[in-house]
Design a protein around this motif. Structure first.
Motif, mmCIF file in Angstrom:
data_model
loop_
_atom_site.group_PDB
_atom_site.id
_atom_site.type_symbol
_atom_site.label_atom_id
_atom_site.label_comp_id
_atom_site.label_asym_id
_atom_site.label_seq_id
_atom_site.Cartn_x
_atom_site.Cartn_y
_atom_site.Cartn_z
ATOM 1 N N ARG A 151 -3.176 8.165 -2.753
ATOM 2 C CA ARG A 151 -3.102 6.887 -3.455
ATOM 3 C C ARG A 151 -3.522 7.041 -4.912
ATOM 4 O O ARG A 151 -2.949 6.441 -5.813
ATOM 5 C CB ARG A 151 -3.942 5.830 -2.726
ATOM 6 C CG ARG A 151 -3.421 5.534 -1.303
ATOM 7 C CD ARG A 151 -3.961 4.235 -0.756
ATOM 8 N NE ARG A 151 -5.409 4.177 -0.778
ATOM 9 C CZ ARG A 151 -6.203 4.540 0.243
ATOM 10 N NH1 ARG A 151 -5.672 4.992 1.382
ATOM 11 N NH2 ARG A 151 -7.514 4.454 0.142
ATOM 12 N N LYS B 208 -1.615 5.728 9.395
ATOM 13 C CA LYS B 208 -3.062 5.599 9.237
ATOM 14 C C LYS B 208 -3.609 6.593 8.223
ATOM 15 O O LYS B 208 -4.513 6.281 7.435
ATOM 16 C CB LYS B 208 -3.762 5.777 10.593
ATOM 17 C CG LYS B 208 -3.503 4.590 11.506
ATOM 18 C CD LYS B 208 -4.382 4.640 12.739
ATOM 19 C CE LYS B 208 -4.306 3.293 13.458
ATOM 20 N NZ LYS B 208 -4.953 3.336 14.774
ATOM 21 N N LEU B 209 -3.045 7.789 8.247
ATOM 22 C CA LEU B 209 -3.488 8.830 7.325
ATOM 23 C C LEU B 209 -3.404 8.358 5.870
ATOM 24 O O LEU B 209 -4.306 8.594 5.067
ATOM 25 C CB LEU B 209 -2.608 10.072 7.522
ATOM 26 C CG LEU B 209 -2.992 11.343 6.781
ATOM 27 C CD1 LEU B 209 -4.351 11.845 7.255
ATOM 28 C CD2 LEU B 209 -1.930 12.418 6.995
ATOM 29 N N VAL B 210 -2.321 7.680 5.527
ATOM 30 C CA VAL B 210 -2.127 7.270 4.132
ATOM 31 C C VAL B 210 -2.822 5.945 3.808
ATOM 32 O O VAL B 210 -3.377 5.774 2.727
ATOM 33 C CB VAL B 210 -0.614 7.183 3.794
ATOM 34 C CG1 VAL B 210 -0.401 6.670 2.374
ATOM 35 C CG2 VAL B 210 0.037 8.556 3.952
ATOM 36 N N VAL B 211 -2.807 5.014 4.766
ATOM 37 C CA VAL B 211 -3.322 3.674 4.461
ATOM 38 C C VAL B 211 -4.847 3.601 4.579
ATOM 39 O O VAL B 211 -5.506 2.905 3.807
ATOM 40 C CB VAL B 211 -2.665 2.624 5.392
ATOM 41 C CG1 VAL B 211 -3.262 1.245 5.168
ATOM 42 C CG2 VAL B 211 -1.162 2.595 5.178
ATOM 43 N N GLU B 212 -5.404 4.345 5.524
ATOM 44 C CA GLU B 212 -6.846 4.203 5.761
ATOM 45 C C GLU B 212 -7.679 5.084 4.824
ATOM 46 O O GLU B 212 -7.147 5.887 4.075
ATOM 47 C CB GLU B 212 -7.134 4.505 7.240
ATOM 48 C CG GLU B 212 -6.526 3.435 8.134
ATOM 49 C CD GLU B 212 -6.825 3.614 9.612
ATOM 50 O OE1 GLU B 212 -7.383 4.663 10.002
ATOM 51 O OE2 GLU B 212 -6.479 2.689 10.369
ATOM 52 N N GLU B 213 -8.999 4.934 4.929
ATOM 53 C CA GLU B 213 -9.895 5.673 4.031
ATOM 54 C C GLU B 213 -10.107 7.109 4.501
ATOM 55 O O GLU B 213 -11.231 7.532 4.767
ATOM 56 C CB GLU B 213 -11.237 4.924 3.909
ATOM 57 C CG GLU B 213 -11.125 3.647 3.093
ATOM 58 C CD GLU B 213 -10.543 3.878 1.697
ATOM 59 O OE1 GLU B 213 -10.982 4.827 1.015
ATOM 60 O OE2 GLU B 213 -9.633 3.136 1.312
ATOM 61 N N THR B 214 -9.008 7.847 4.578
ATOM 62 C CA THR B 214 -9.126 9.273 4.898
ATOM 63 C C THR B 214 -9.107 10.036 3.569
ATOM 64 O O THR B 214 -8.706 9.483 2.541
ATOM 65 C CB THR B 214 -7.915 9.742 5.723
ATOM 66 O OG1 THR B 214 -6.739 9.575 4.914
ATOM 67 C CG2 THR B 214 -7.747 8.924 6.989
ATOM 68 N N GLY C 54 -5.524 10.144 2.408
ATOM 69 C CA GLY C 54 -5.093 8.826 1.939
ATOM 70 C C GLY C 54 -5.616 8.518 0.543
ATOM 71 O O GLY C 54 -4.865 8.105 -0.340
ATOM 72 N N ARG C 55 -6.916 8.738 0.350
ATOM 73 C CA ARG C 55 -7.512 8.473 -0.965
ATOM 74 C C ARG C 55 -6.840 9.309 -2.052
ATOM 75 O O ARG C 55 -6.503 8.816 -3.115
ATOM 76 C CB ARG C 55 -9.020 8.772 -0.932
ATOM 77 C CG ARG C 55 -9.863 7.526 -0.641
ATOM 78 C CD ARG C 55 -11.333 7.812 -0.901
ATOM 79 N NE ARG C 55 -11.839 8.821 0.029
ATOM 80 C CZ ARG C 55 -12.413 8.530 1.202
ATOM 81 N NH1 ARG C 55 -12.580 7.270 1.558
ATOM 82 N NH2 ARG C 55 -12.841 9.489 1.995
ATOM 83 N N CYS D 71 0.821 -1.212 0.000
ATOM 84 C CA CYS D 71 0.000 0.000 0.000
ATOM 85 C C CYS D 71 0.854 1.261 0.000
ATOM 86 O O CYS D 71 0.562 2.228 -0.703
ATOM 87 C CB CYS D 71 -0.908 -0.009 1.226
ATOM 88 S SG CYS D 71 -2.007 1.400 1.280
ATOM 89 N N VAL D 72 1.915 1.274 0.809
ATOM 90 C CA VAL D 72 2.729 2.480 0.940
ATOM 91 C C VAL D 72 4.171 2.091 1.260
ATOM 92 O O VAL D 72 4.418 1.029 1.843
ATOM 93 C CB VAL D 72 2.128 3.424 2.021
ATOM 94 C CG1 VAL D 72 2.169 2.767 3.396
ATOM 95 C CG2 VAL D 72 2.842 4.778 2.065
#
Ligand SMILES: *[C@@H]1O[C@H](CO)[C@@H](O)[C@H](O)[C@H]1NC(C)=O
Ligand SMILES: *[C@@H]1O[C@H](CO)[C@@H](O)[C@H](O)[C@H]1NC(C)=O
Length: 487
Positions: free
Chosen positions: A449, A436-442, A445-446, A371-372
């Motif tokens: 990505r 969390k900021l990058v991996v989760e549905e924030t 993050g969206r 993911c990152v």
């Protein structure tokens, strides 16, 4: 072109003695060889280096390649370097400057070599061209004196190298009491903070070894007849424009040049273990952590990072090297540096995989579970990440990595900086929230990505037929074929 007769081309390439320079030079050499293969003109490519780097270079060339290797005499012990230290990777960070200083002794042997080559090629049909390195700034002058065309090939990106150049030449941070500043000749780069200077730059006052070296080396770049960058114009336009503006000579973007030979280094077992582990994970769920092949973090940072990876509850692959101060250890026990029971817990829960020293980076970045990439922002790592559409969590440490981090975060929008430098005061919680900021549905993050996927497309197109990097390489070769008049 007016001159219709095919000319023969003799290309002599000279990277600085560090893997981060040698590997892109080899990749470029292989790319040039491939491009010239079906042309009427004959091309001979040679790579030049010191004796102990020659076997390394050889192991990086394929059997089909006809690239030749030329050795120049070098005596490391004459410069206060350990015996047989001819590559940055074999040295502690503090001795890198000695290798830089010692590399100036290659000037005379290089001049002799080029004069010999000029005699050999003096048939009126051949063009000779030298491709030099930014740490070997004297190459431009030597070539000018003997009438050989020369270009610099930068393994660093144009934005990063532009900031690096500007800061070394004027040491702007010494002129201000504020903790940030603009670059006089590169204001569009934006504000730079003092915390974004590597330790040598930060301490530089114009009379230390690094300043003295750089303030002599960098002006030498103006003797080069052109600049090749291992970059993509679509993401590095600002830096490329900067170099066009300050040099007034052609500047080509020809990247990413990749060595597809990466695989040979590691063990097959590691490769298979990593692949099997990734195959078992959901799409875009893994944080890949690697600080490159020469950088380490401190022991304190290792502990914070370990706790962060565990409490973020994300899957991760962590390429572990001994911490700062213990880098030279060839054998080490990971357990010495991480919280007690950590390895057992993450292995049992199958949440994390720790790999010692080397991991198949390209395989990891191209896997859909990744993911990152939590990276030191070395330019090669960045290019590999972008080529696979993987966004970054930046933790720059040295060299021009801080500026690469700025480019990725502020100008391209594919990165969030986690921490900065080797001595920063970063805590577990901050690392967790960035992950969390990058991996989760924030929203962030969206957005990041998606941007990374768009950039992947740009990079892919640049290296396809009539893409910007292919055109750059063609144009460079076109100019290289024109014989340079002696001046
Ligand atoms: C090149 O050779 C060196 C030393 O033999 C090795 O460590 C490195 O991984 C190789 N790199 C590639 C891309 O083959
Ligand atoms: C290399 O330099 C050291 C120290 O100056 C000297 O003692 C040695 O003889 C030199 N070796 C060669 C092969 O020139």
């Amino acid at each position: 072109m007016a001159d219709a007769k095919p000319r023969n081309l003799r290309i002599v390439m000279f990277p600085f003695m560090a893997q981060g320079h040698i590997i892109p030079f080899v990749a470029l050499a292989l790319g040039l060889e491939k491009m010239m293969k079906n042309r009427a003109a004959k091309t001979i490519i040679s790579l030049v280096n010191t004796p102990l780097n020659i076997p390394k270079l050889r192991s990086n060339l394929t059997h089909e390649s006809s690239i030749s290797l030329i050795e120049l005499p070098f005596n490391s012990s004459a410069y206060g370097l350990p015996h047989e230290a001819e590559n940055c990777d074999a040295l502690p960070y503090s001795l890198v400057i000695s290798l830089l200083e010692a590399s100036k002794s290659l000037c005379e042997p290089f001049r002799d070599l080029m004069q010999k080559i000029l005699k050999e090629e003096d048939d009126g049909k051949s063009s000779v061209m030298v491709i030099g390195d930014f740490f070997l700034g004297w190459i431009g002058k030597v070539c000018k004196e003997i009438g050989v065309a020369t270009v610099m090939f930068s393994a660093a990106g144009a934005f990063g190298l532009g900031c690096y150049r500007s800061i070394w030449l004027s040491l702007p941070h010494q002129e201000t009491k504020q903790d940030h500043f603009l670059l006089d000749d590169f204001p569009e780069a934006g504000e730079i903070e003092k915390t974004q200077l590597n330790s040598f730059m930060l301490e530089a006052d114009g009379s230390d070894h690094w300043s003295v070296f750089m303030q002599k080396n960098i002006p030498g770049w103006s003797d080069y007849d052109g600049f090749l960058f291992n970059t993509v114009s679509e993401i590095d336009q600002m830096g490329l424009s900067y170099f066009r503006r300050i040099t007034g000579v052609p500047v080509w973007s020809v990247g990413p040049v990749f060595h597809s030979l990466d695989k040979k280094t590691g063990s097959r077992t590691t490769e298979e273990a990593v692949k099997a582990w990734l195959d078992s994970k959901p799409d875009c769920s893994v944080v890949y952590v690697c600080f490159g092949s020469v950088n380490s973090i401190s022991q304190t940072h290792m502990l914070e990072l370990a706790m962060a990876l565990e409490s973020s509850e994300k899957n991760f692959i962590w390429v572990v090297r001994p911490p700062i101060g213990a880098e030279a250890k060839s054998e080490f026990d990971v357990k010495e540096y991480i919280p007690e029971g950590f390895e057992e817990r993450i292995t049992k829960s199958e949440r994390g995989l720790m790999v010692k020293r080397w991991a198949p980076q390209v395989d990891i970045l191209s896997h859909k579970a990744t993911c990152v990439f939590l990276s030191h922002c070395g330019w090669n790592s960045i290019l590999e990440s972008l080529s696979h559409g993987v966004p970054l969590l930046g933790w720059p440490m040295a060299g021009e990595q801080f500026f690469n981090s700025i480019l990725m975060e502020k100008h391209i929008g594919v990165s969030v900086e986690v921490a900065r430098g080797k001595r920063c005061d970063i805590k577990c919680d901050e690392i967790v929230s960035k992950i969390k900021l990058v991996v989760e549905e924030t929203d962030v993050g969206r957005e990041i990505r998606k941007k990374a996927k768009d950039v992947k497309e740009l990079v892919r197109r640049a290296t396809e037929d009539s893409g910007s990097s292919i055109i750059g390489l063609e144009d460079f070769l076109g100019q290289a074929m024109v014989k340079k008049d002696k001046n």
